[in-house]
Scaffold this active site. Structure first.
Site, PDB file in Angstrom:
ATOM      1  N   GLU A  89     -53.573  -6.869 -50.842  1.00 38.77           N
ATOM      2  CA  GLU A  89     -54.162  -8.075 -51.653  1.00 38.77           C
ATOM      3  C   GLU A  89     -53.976  -9.229 -51.253  1.00 38.77           C
ATOM      4  O   GLU A  89     -53.096 -10.376 -51.815  1.00 38.77           O
ATOM      5  CB  GLU A  89     -52.418  -8.071 -53.021  1.00 38.77           C
TER       6      GLU A  89
ATOM      7  N   ASP B 249     -48.009   1.483 -58.944  1.00 42.00           N
ATOM      8  CA  ASP B 249     -47.364   0.181 -59.204  1.00 42.00           C
ATOM      9  C   ASP B 249     -46.905   0.115 -59.989  1.00 42.00           C
ATOM     10  O   ASP B 249     -46.789  -0.590 -61.071  1.00 42.00           O
ATOM     11  CB  ASP B 249     -48.317  -0.996 -59.379  1.00 42.00           C
TER      12      ASP B 249
ATOM     13  N   GLU C  58     -41.801  -6.195 -64.595  1.00 39.08           N
ATOM     14  CA  GLU C  58     -43.021  -6.533 -64.166  1.00 39.08           C
ATOM     15  C   GLU C  58     -43.867  -5.718 -65.629  1.00 39.08           C
ATOM     16  O   GLU C  58     -44.805  -6.302 -66.142  1.00 39.08           O
ATOM     17  CB  GLU C  58     -43.566  -6.211 -63.177  1.00 39.08           C
TER      18      GLU C  58
END
Ligand code: BDP
Length: 701
Positions: free
Chosen positions: A305, A378, A406
């Protein structure tokens, strides 16, 4: 009257009823976590006081032993209420300092790993809490309090316990200025500005909480790291934290930015094979160890990332990790993250980490541990286990879970994550046993913040607790963890536990059902990941788009990861792959993760895929309604504020579960043009309405 109003009135009545009951106080805000040490019931308190007595420390009062003693005294003072402990006493100390009967009782500790403890009743009635080192004494003290706090009588408490993993870690994604990446509980708890001159007392309560669940390593900063955390001024700040936490058995770690030697060291390159770079890291490590002799090591997110890494210089992950490992030497470890996927790589994102790392198996230094997320994408509500587990027998791996939710509704949605982690820990890799047996440790991405209740919601404290308990002993059941947490945190009343424990155990499946049932993944809103956005398909990189994961169109839905598709299945052991290869035989929780199927594919319920999907969305919504209804009956057991906080969050979750279900159903329908199954409610709004929603203020981004 609307359902919302009825629910509110019911809750209000319940709160009023609760306030009139003895034993329920109204002054709790969640700050004390599971360390409330609430008074035992009157009879139990009297019996316990008669069985216990003063704490008799037999070892030299090191800071850790002193902390253990303080905690015992504090816990007993709380739980015994007004009763004075008049019994023969509690012997507290290291096994090697014991004599006679006590030494014999502590013998089972011989040969057990650091941190092991034993609790026993001596012939003269004294309670023995022995550790095979200082930390073991501390863990034993916390364990004794946990047993009492969970409602067990003194005579039932005993046994030996040792941590299964040497590495039991919490990773903070805290940025030094205060914001927490993917944090939903306020700002960072670390006050870097006033360190090292001032230590927030909260740091001690933090350490108590971590030690109480056996956590022994804390990474204090975000994996997307700033280089300046490695500057001397921050090392001094970190040293103050390390000093404060050392008595609690906690070693500090830093996320280290791979390009730091260039950014703050003027090396002109971060090439891991360049001698200047190697010398810089060695000098940096020496500088850190001079200030923090037990510094744990570095956590590194590299070539992921947009973060810098060894591949920027044509080197491998092993080159990068080994260079930093050499700088630490036998003083510490490098935790090298396997969460990588690349803009240049068009293979299935779920396959990229395995492709990059498995060929490097055996090439990593002894003090390198690869930190691997539980699943290959993820931290989704459900993923199959990461195929790297078991695939690198000559390299150490640890499991990284995300405590902060998240992708599971932030702090607001009630989702108990022990079942998620257990699912992964207990699955057979087909390569040397279950995941739990292939790893060297566990790390959890923290959910703590400046909120009074630490975790943003009362029930999210349970996820912090569960991560620690599983890192100590991955064979613990989710039920046992939920039970002891709920008893210590809310109420030991069996009638309460009989309701709240099953509610917790079913909560994560509810989230899976209303967000991403049957193996769907990553359908969340862009960037912030709040709410549904399955329609998003125009982001620059393919794997940023929800449509990349659903592959939904007029004919069907799901990601073909069999040999006719990406063949990610081939990354698993043959025994595992063969279980998942056939869409008729696969566990349907993973169906659309591995298979692209027509909307009329016949599922095991007998329903076609489309009505089955809708059924699962509805099941999820119904489960949240049931949780809210259940909670509304539990007011008599819970103090006013925490009851009301939870009730309000459940009301939000009810609304958002419907939103997830409706927006998803509306979108799939716009593709498949199929009618809703008989009896299924139409979405409350048009697809366009859901698509127009924007959340610029969503936290954690
Ligand atoms: C993703 C998060 C991102 C993290 C990344 C990571 O969205 O904020 O930086 O994981 O683990 O889940 O590095």
């Amino acid at each position: 009257m609307g359902r919302g109003l009825v629910n509110r009135l019911l809750r209000l009545c319940a709160v009023i009823a609760a306030l009139t009951l003895p034993g329920v106080t109204n002054a709790e805000d969640g700050y004390d976590l599971w360390l409330r040490y609430a008074p035992l019931a009157e009879d139990r308190a009297a019996d316990t006081a008669a069985a216990l007595g003063p704490v008799l420390v037999v070892s030299a009062p090191t800071p850790t032993i002193a902390a253990a003693r303080r905690e015992l005294e504090r816990g007993l003072a709380g739980m015994l209420g007004g009763h004075r402990a008049t019994g023969p006493g509690i012997v507290l100390g290291r096994a090697r300092d014991l004599e006679g009967d006590a030494a014999r009782e502590a013998a089972p500790l011989d040969g057990l790993p650091p941190g092991a403890y034993r609790i026993a009743r001596l012939a003269d009635g004294r309670v023995l809490i022995a550790g095979n080192d200082d930390n073991g004494v501390l863990y034993g003290a916390f364990a004794f309090l946990r047993h009492l706090g969970s409602g067990e009588g003194v005579s039932a408490i005993g046994g030996t316990s040792a941590p299964v993993y040497p590495l039991r870690m919490i990773d903070h994604w805290d940025n030094p200025g205060g914001p927490v990446e993917r944090g939903y509980a306020g700002r960072s708890i670390f006050d870097w500005w006033h360190l090292p001159d001032h230590l927030d007392p909260r740091m001690i309560d933090y350490a108590r909480a971590e030690a109480s669940i056996g956590i022994n390593g804390v990474v204090v900063n975000n994996v997307n790291a700033k280089a300046y955390l490695l500057e001397p001024r921050y090392i001094a700040k970190l040293a103050r934290l390390a000093d404060a936490w050392r008595p609690y058995g906690i070693r500090v770690y830093l996320s280290a930015r791979f390009s730091a030697p260039m950014e703050i060291g003027g090396t002109g390159t971060a090439d891991p094979l360049d001698p200047r770079v190697r010398a810089w890291w060695k000098a940096k490590a020496d500088q850190i160890y001079a200030a923090i002799p037990d510094f744990g090591g570095f956590l590194v997110k590299a070539n992921s990332e947009g973060q810098p890494g060894p591949q920027d210089y044509g080197r491998t992950h092993a080159d990068g990790a080994n260079m930093m490992a050499a700088a630490l030497g036998n003083r510490g470890v490098v935790l090298w993250r396997a969460f990588v996927y690349s803009a240049e790589d068009s293979t299935d994102r779920a396959m990229q980490a395995y492709n990059e790392f498995v060929p490097l198996g055996g090439k990593f230094a002894d003090n390198v541990i690869l930190q691997v997320k539980n699943g290959p994408i993820d931290f989704q509500p459900r993923e199959p286990f990461h195929p790297m587990f078991g695939a690198m027998p000559h390299t150490k791996l640890m499991l990284e879970g995300q405590i902060t939710k998240e992708y599971l509704g932030f702090a607001t949605h009630l989702a108990f994550l022990a079942p998620l982690w257990k699912e992964v820990l207990s699955v057979d890799t087909g390569r040397g046993g279950p995941v739990a047996q292939t790893i060297a440790g566990m790390a959890g991405v923290a959910n703590t913040g400046s909120d009074r209740n630490w975790s943003g919601s009362h029930f999210d404290q349970a996820n912090w607790y569960a991560l620690g308990r599983l890192a100590w002993d991955p064979s613990m059941s989710s039920e046992q963890i939920a039970r002891e947490w709920a008893a210590q945190t809310f109420s030991r009343d069996p009638a309460f536990l009989a309701e709240v424990v099953p509610m917790m155990l079913g909560s994560r499946q509810a989230v899976v059902d209303y967000m991403t049932p049957m193996g769907l993944a990553h359908q969340m809103g862009t960037g912030h990941h709040y709410g549904p956005a399955p329609w998003v398909c125009d982001l620059a990189r393919p794997e940023w788009n929800p449509c990349y994961y659903s592959r939904a169109d007029v004919q069907g839905i799901g990601f073909d990861r069999t040999a006719t598709g990406s063949n990610a299945l081939a990354q698993y052991a043959p025994s595992v792959a063969s279980r998942w290869r056939d869409p008729k035989a696969i566990d349907e929780d993973y169906l659309l993760w591995f298979h692209h199927l027509p909307w009329d594919f016949r599922t095991r319920s007998g329903r076609a895929l489309w009505p089955e999907l809708v059924h699962r969305y509805d099941r999820g919504v119904a489960a949240v309604d049931a949780m809210a209804a259940k909670w509304s009956t539990l007011a008599p057991y819970v103090d006013g504020q925490r009851f009301e906080d939870t009730a309000e969050f459940l009301a939000i979750q009810q609304r958002e579960a419907r939103w997830w279900r409706d927006a998803s159903v509306a979108y799939w329908q716009s593709l498949n043009h199929l009618p809703l199954p008989l009896g299924a409610a139409p979405p409350a709004h048009s697809l366009e309405w859901y698509q127009a929603l924007r959340f610029p203020d969503a936290p954690g981004g």
